[in-house]
Design an enzyme around this catalytic site. Structure first.
Site, mmCIF file in Angstrom:
data_model
loop_
_atom_site.group_PDB
_atom_site.id
_atom_site.type_symbol
_atom_site.label_atom_id
_atom_site.label_comp_id
_atom_site.label_asym_id
_atom_site.label_seq_id
_atom_site.Cartn_x
_atom_site.Cartn_y
_atom_site.Cartn_z
ATOM 1 N N HIS A 36 -3.254 3.591 0.193
ATOM 2 C CA HIS A 36 -2.516 3.753 1.192
ATOM 3 C C HIS A 36 -1.244 4.131 0.817
ATOM 4 C CE1 HIS A 36 -1.614 4.564 5.324
ATOM 5 N NE2 HIS A 36 -0.717 3.490 5.539
ATOM 6 N N HIS A 41 4.927 4.999 7.575
ATOM 7 C CA HIS A 41 3.484 5.730 6.915
ATOM 8 C C HIS A 41 2.933 6.316 7.963
ATOM 9 C CE1 HIS A 41 1.252 1.751 8.026
ATOM 10 N NE2 HIS A 41 2.758 1.559 8.057
ATOM 11 N N CYS A 82 -2.219 10.358 4.370
ATOM 12 C CA CYS A 82 -1.021 9.698 4.108
ATOM 13 C C CYS A 82 -0.181 9.887 2.812
ATOM 14 C CB CYS A 82 -1.128 8.014 3.993
ATOM 15 S SG CYS A 82 -2.589 7.591 2.802
#
Length: 262
Positions: free
Chosen positions: A30, A42, A154
């Protein structure tokens, strides 16, 4: 930074850094942008929707939104477990118990290929930190479109914040090195006619790895020809319009955001 790991300590972070953390036994990572004072911006989806491919992968991947144990939310961020889109979290919530890694920009082709796992570096150059933070902050207020595991995830968000580059074709994966790696692996296994040139295991392995490396390299945002610099205001304006043509965003976006402001 090392060849085998991009692990970094928190006190070495600088505002504008692209950071990431591995999830679920290194299945995927991530990504986000560190903006200073212990905060990370994010891009994520809601719980259970991180992949959304309509395949068995949906049962393997979980949301990258911060999770909490025993209904004990973070005292700084509150309960973000049901949030989606572009969010701001403290670094502890972003890491969700994982280690901290720094995504590298401007690496050489040799170093890029030496790091066999995608989603850790790129040949593309980063813009100045102030531009990176401005893009991330603008997208925090205005969104980054609809999450797509292959074309708008992401990592794509973080790479755009760092470079301002967008892919303007609809026939390939986005900017994400992770998505490119998965595609490269599939290409190496299924699509290489060179596998018929050898029958030995070592020969097949060499051919497969060679195809994997080539596919990864040509898919990198720093090498691809189907990318253009897009000001964040134009990106957001396009995402809110009814036009589906990528050229509507990029037709006059050859100038940098700094030049546009001048």
């Amino acid at each position: 930074m090392g060849l085998l790991s991009n692990k970094i300590e928190r006190d070495a972070l600088k505002p504008g850094d692209h950071i990431y953390s591995w999830r679920h036994s290194y299945i995927y990572s991530h990504h986000g942008i560190y903006v200073g004072e212990g905060n990370v911006i994010h891009f994520t989806r809601g719980p259970g929707q991180e992949v959304g491919t309509g395949t068995v992968l949906d049962r393997i991947y979980l949301s990258s939104s911060p999770s909490y144990v025993l209904d004990n939310p973070c005292p700084k961020c509150g309960d973000q477990s049901k949030l989606d889109g572009v969010i701001s979290s403290c670094i502890d919530c972003f890491l969700s118990g994982g280690n901290l890694y720094l995504f590298e920009y401007g690496v050489t082709p040799a170093l890029f290929l030496a790091k066999a796992r995608g989603g850790t570096c790129t040949l593309a150059l980063s813009d100045p930190p102030q531009d990176v933070i401005r893009r991330a902050s603008y997208l925090l207020q205005n969104g980054f479109g609809v999450y797509d595991i292959f074309k708008n995830n992401c990592e794509d968000f973080a790479i755009y914040c760092k470079t301002g580059l967008l892919v303007f074709t609809n026939i390939s994966v986005g900017r994400s090195g992770q998505a490119a790696s998965y595609l490269a692996a599939a290409t190496a296994v299924l699509a290489s006619p060179l596998r018929f040139l050898t029958t030995s295991f070592s020969g097949l392995a060499a051919v497969g790895y060679g195809m994997y490396c080539v596919s990864r390299l040509v898919s990198d945002i720093g090498v691809r020809r189907d990318v253009k610099k897009v000001a964040v205001e134009r990106l957001v304006a396009h995402s809110g319009s009814s036009s589906d043509e990528p050229e509507a965003v990029t037709e006059t976006a050859h100038v940098t955001e700094t030049a546009k402001e001048e």
